[in-house]
Design a protein around this motif. Structure first.
Motif, mmCIF file in Angstrom:
data_model
loop_
_atom_site.group_PDB
_atom_site.id
_atom_site.type_symbol
_atom_site.label_atom_id
_atom_site.label_comp_id
_atom_site.label_asym_id
_atom_site.label_seq_id
_atom_site.Cartn_x
_atom_site.Cartn_y
_atom_site.Cartn_z
ATOM 1 N N UNK A 1 -50.641 -83.466 -41.179
ATOM 2 C CA UNK A 1 -49.654 -82.937 -42.239
ATOM 3 C C UNK A 1 -50.611 -81.968 -43.165
ATOM 4 N N UNK A 2 -50.082 -80.793 -43.491
ATOM 5 C CA UNK A 2 -50.773 -80.123 -44.532
ATOM 6 C C UNK A 2 -49.688 -79.683 -45.589
ATOM 7 N N UNK A 3 -50.054 -79.741 -46.910
ATOM 8 C CA UNK A 3 -49.123 -79.506 -48.081
ATOM 9 C C UNK A 3 -49.658 -78.233 -48.604
ATOM 10 N N UNK A 4 -48.756 -77.543 -49.486
ATOM 11 C CA UNK A 4 -49.158 -76.472 -50.269
ATOM 12 C C UNK A 4 -47.966 -76.700 -51.518
ATOM 13 N N UNK A 5 -48.805 -76.098 -52.544
ATOM 14 C CA UNK A 5 -47.931 -75.922 -53.886
ATOM 15 C C UNK A 5 -47.697 -74.232 -54.043
ATOM 16 N N UNK A 6 -46.587 -74.212 -54.685
ATOM 17 C CA UNK A 6 -46.233 -72.957 -55.086
ATOM 18 C C UNK A 6 -46.185 -72.785 -56.753
ATOM 19 N N UNK B 1 -41.389 -77.640 -34.322
ATOM 20 C CA UNK B 1 -41.998 -77.341 -35.507
ATOM 21 C C UNK B 1 -41.411 -75.775 -35.814
ATOM 22 N N UNK B 2 -40.925 -75.809 -37.132
ATOM 23 C CA UNK B 2 -40.363 -74.563 -37.549
ATOM 24 C C UNK B 2 -41.075 -74.216 -38.772
ATOM 25 N N UNK B 3 -41.981 -73.108 -38.566
ATOM 26 C CA UNK B 3 -42.974 -72.745 -39.643
ATOM 27 C C UNK B 3 -42.302 -72.123 -40.860
ATOM 28 N N UNK B 4 -41.112 -71.494 -40.897
ATOM 29 C CA UNK B 4 -40.367 -71.358 -42.048
ATOM 30 C C UNK B 4 -39.303 -72.552 -42.737
ATOM 31 N N UNK B 5 -39.480 -73.665 -42.265
ATOM 32 C CA UNK B 5 -38.851 -74.789 -42.818
ATOM 33 C C UNK B 5 -39.771 -75.865 -42.678
ATOM 34 N N UNK B 6 -40.075 -76.209 -44.107
ATOM 35 C CA UNK B 6 -40.897 -77.273 -44.313
ATOM 36 C C UNK B 6 -40.108 -78.726 -43.846
ATOM 37 N N UNK B 7 -41.087 -79.635 -43.418
ATOM 38 C CA UNK B 7 -40.224 -80.774 -43.215
ATOM 39 C C UNK B 7 -39.704 -81.624 -44.846
ATOM 40 N N UNK B 8 -40.522 -81.327 -45.915
ATOM 41 C CA UNK B 8 -40.126 -81.850 -46.954
ATOM 42 C C UNK B 8 -40.515 -80.733 -48.236
ATOM 43 N N UNK B 9 -39.499 -80.673 -49.119
ATOM 44 C CA UNK B 9 -39.472 -79.624 -50.088
ATOM 45 C C UNK B 9 -39.065 -80.347 -51.314
ATOM 46 N N UNK B 10 -40.223 -80.126 -52.335
ATOM 47 C CA UNK B 10 -40.015 -80.953 -53.406
ATOM 48 C C UNK B 10 -39.842 -79.825 -54.719
ATOM 49 N N UNK B 11 -38.610 -79.903 -55.431
ATOM 50 C CA UNK B 11 -38.510 -78.880 -56.344
ATOM 51 C C UNK B 11 -39.191 -79.409 -57.629
ATOM 52 N N UNK B 12 -39.819 -78.690 -58.302
ATOM 53 C CA UNK B 12 -40.703 -79.075 -59.517
ATOM 54 C C UNK B 12 -40.247 -78.044 -60.451
ATOM 55 N N UNK C 1 -63.503 -73.958 -27.855
ATOM 56 C CA UNK C 1 -62.858 -72.699 -28.242
ATOM 57 C C UNK C 1 -63.656 -71.789 -28.590
ATOM 58 N N UNK C 2 -63.657 -70.630 -27.948
ATOM 59 C CA UNK C 2 -64.520 -69.462 -28.080
ATOM 60 C C UNK C 2 -63.968 -68.432 -29.066
ATOM 61 N N UNK C 3 -62.906 -68.212 -29.647
ATOM 62 C CA UNK C 3 -62.561 -67.603 -30.644
ATOM 63 C C UNK C 3 -61.792 -68.260 -31.781
ATOM 64 N N UNK C 4 -61.823 -67.548 -32.892
ATOM 65 C CA UNK C 4 -60.867 -68.122 -34.001
ATOM 66 C C UNK C 4 -59.445 -67.534 -33.813
ATOM 67 N N UNK C 5 -58.297 -68.657 -33.958
ATOM 68 C CA UNK C 5 -56.919 -68.305 -33.686
ATOM 69 C C UNK C 5 -56.250 -68.679 -34.905
ATOM 70 N N UNK C 6 -55.172 -68.087 -35.104
ATOM 71 C CA UNK C 6 -54.279 -68.480 -36.081
ATOM 72 C C UNK C 6 -53.032 -69.287 -35.302
ATOM 73 N N UNK C 7 -53.206 -70.538 -35.560
ATOM 74 C CA UNK C 7 -52.342 -71.712 -34.812
ATOM 75 C C UNK C 7 -50.898 -71.454 -35.455
ATOM 76 N N UNK C 8 -50.844 -71.499 -36.796
ATOM 77 C CA UNK C 8 -49.823 -71.561 -37.476
ATOM 78 C C UNK C 8 -49.570 -70.589 -38.711
ATOM 79 N N UNK C 9 -48.434 -69.875 -38.921
ATOM 80 C CA UNK C 9 -48.158 -69.131 -40.317
ATOM 81 C C UNK C 9 -47.229 -69.790 -40.966
ATOM 82 N N UNK C 10 -47.171 -70.532 -41.941
ATOM 83 C CA UNK C 10 -46.249 -71.533 -42.570
ATOM 84 C C UNK C 10 -45.902 -70.846 -43.861
#
Length: 517
Positions: free
Chosen positions: A143-148, A173-184, A111-120
């Motif tokens: 799998x990537x996870x994030x907290x809000x 893959x739908x970048x605006x629809x997570x596979x799992x959403x946990x309400x906290x 890979x010669x350049x840095x690319x944005x593969x996903x904007x989740x």
């Protein structure tokens, strides 16, 4: 009479036998030759064999071949004795050579350049103006996870937040629809996937609780939790870390750190409970004082922990960054009792062993190098002063200070594959004296420069800072970064940042030696 004269002779008839024969067999009479049979050679064969391997050698032929070979054993022995010393000398040279130290064959595409593969992102969290407070990769790296939550002003304690995960290998893959959403019910301040069980993820909450979710359980993903007890943190939890359980290898323990000054180790119990196994308290009067650090003001209050990183070579040693701007070397093996502090179900100990020179403001992130040898023991720290400090665990003063921004730096992380590379996440800030712009991800390569980043990536539009980042240790070309706009971007790094050079660890040692001389 003349010798030659023109004349006309009577004609002769010869009966054609082949016509009558063909007519009897009802064959066409337009050709005198027999029918030529034709067939398609490409499909007429019923069997096929590979000529290169179809012949088996008979035992008789093998015996004849062996009888034909004549070996002069005495000459062969004399030759081997003559070259023995030379061969051993060359083998020893190869054994002691460092020409290919750290070199690994890379079979992946360059890979010669840095690319944005996903904007989740999760639109519902963005509608509430929630920020991404932490990102984490699971054990498979897919799998990537994030907290809000919120890192700015707001009523954190009553605001609902979310934990979201995306499987990047999933089709469609739908970048605006997570596979799992946990309400906290409380803001999630930090996340950490289990190091070997891909479905387990731990989170620390603004309320002081610790929760473990099982992402394979979509109905009720909560697996363990601390609840609100006398042992629970009284301030937000800013770091969680999985620890192996020495007594029960099939179980793991969880370490949590908070701005209440407590570092707590939890074990799993039946009924989905996490109970306190060990406790540590950082008190200002028990923080080691150094002659080089006389300018620090020491009070009697608890020292608030904002970040934590474990050594990759000693499972008991870890570094913490604190609100006072300095970092501390600590140990889980410490035996000194804590002088005071909140009471709990287990005795508290004082873990601090060494104090390092401070930043000009609170520290937001620390990261221990996974590559250093024992003579180096390197770690990085960053904070609100916009600086990154390169430290050795063996001395209090930083080896190197890099001014990236006039504003905040929220996260710093060593590369898992290149000893000379690390990444830093910056907040808003733009000035001529530094390198930071609003919401940047900086990639440093000490092989190219020890003073400025090799590449700065624009993460978010506007004035939204980058709050967190983490390298993928399995798919090492991937870097995840979360920002205050509520988005997680997955960057594919170029080969320059992912392929380790020969003797790169030695280059890091040499760099440190040059700085300290």
């Amino acid at each position: 009479a003349a010798m030659f004269a023109d004349c006309t002779a009577t004609g002769a008839e010869v009966e054609s036998l082949w016509r009558s024969a063909r007519s009897a067999r009802c064959e066409a009479k337009s050709c005198q030759t027999g029918r030529i049979p034709t067939a398609e050679a490409a499909v007429q064969s019923h069997t096929c064999q590979d000529a290169a391997v179809q012949t088996d050698q008979s035992k008789e032929a093998a015996q004849d071949f062996q009888q034909d070979v004549q070996v002069d054993h005495s000459s062969l022995l004399a030759f081997l004795q003559r070259v023995e010393d030379v061969v051993i000398k060359e083998l020893n040279k190869n054994w002691n050579s460092h020409a290919f130290d750290g070199f690994e064959v890379n079979w992946t595409d360059q890979n010669e350049t840095v690319l944005c593969l996903h904007a989740l992102s999760y639109p519902e969290a963005q509608d509430q103006n929630l920020q991404v407070t932490s990102v984490s990769w699971n054990a498979t790296g897919s799998v990537v996870g994030c907290s809000y939550g919120r890192l700015d002003d707001g009523d954190w304690s009553t605001e609902k937040s979310y934990v979201c995960t995306w499987n990047l290998d999933r089709r469609g893959l739908n970048p605006q629809r997570p596979d799992l959403v946990v309400d906290v019910p409380s803001c999630v301040m930090c996340l950490a996937f289990h190091p070997s069980q891909p479905s387990l993820i731990a989170g620390g909450l603004f309320s002081g609780e610790l929760v473990v979710w099982d992402t394979s359980r979509t109905e009720d993903p909560v697996l363990w939790r601390t609840g609100m007890t006398d042992d629970t943190h009284t301030d937000p939890v800013y770091q969680v870390h999985w620890l192996p359980d020495a007594k029960h290898r099939s179980h793991d323990r969880l370490l949590s750190a908070s701005t209440d000054g407590k570092i707590l180790v939890w074990r799993q119990e039946r009924g989905g409970r996490l109970v306190l196994a060990e406790g540590f308290t950082l008190l200002a009067q028990q923080v080691p004082r150094s002659a080089q650090l006389k300018k620090l003001t020491w009070g009697e209050a608890a020292v608030g922990v904002t970040s934590l990183s474990f050594s990759h070579f000693d499972p008991h040693v870890f570094v913490v960054g604190v609100e006072g701007g300095y970092s501390l070397k600590c140990s889980l093996a410490a035996e000194t009792p804590a002088l005071c502090g909140p009471a709990g179900s287990v005795p508290r100990r004082a873990p601090a062993e060494l104090t390092f020179a401070p930043h000009a403001g609170p520290i937001y992130s620390v990261s221990c190098s996974p590559f250093h040898r024992q003579v180096l023991n390197l770690f990085l720290s960053c904070g609100t002063d916009g600086q990154v400090h390169l430290h050795s665990l063996l001395q209090t003063q930083p080896l190197l200070s890099l001014q990236l921004s006039k504003k905040y730096l929220f996260s710093v992380c060593w590369s898992p594959v290149r000893p000379l590379v690390f990444a830093a996440a910056s907040g808003e800030g733009n000035c001529n004296e530094c390198f930071s712009f609003p919401g940047d991800v900086h990639l440093f390569d000490f092989e190219k420069s020890s003073q400025k980043p090799a590449l700065s990536i624009k993460q978010a539009a506007g004035e939204h800072p980058v709050n967190c980042l983490e390298f993928n240790t399995k798919q090492t070309q991937l870097l995840a970064a979360g920002d205050a706009a509520g988005a997680v971007r997955v960057w594919q790094l170029s080969s320059d940042f992912t392929e380790q050079r020969p003797r790169e660890v030695n280059q890091l040692e040499q760099l440190v030696s040059e700085i300290t001389d």
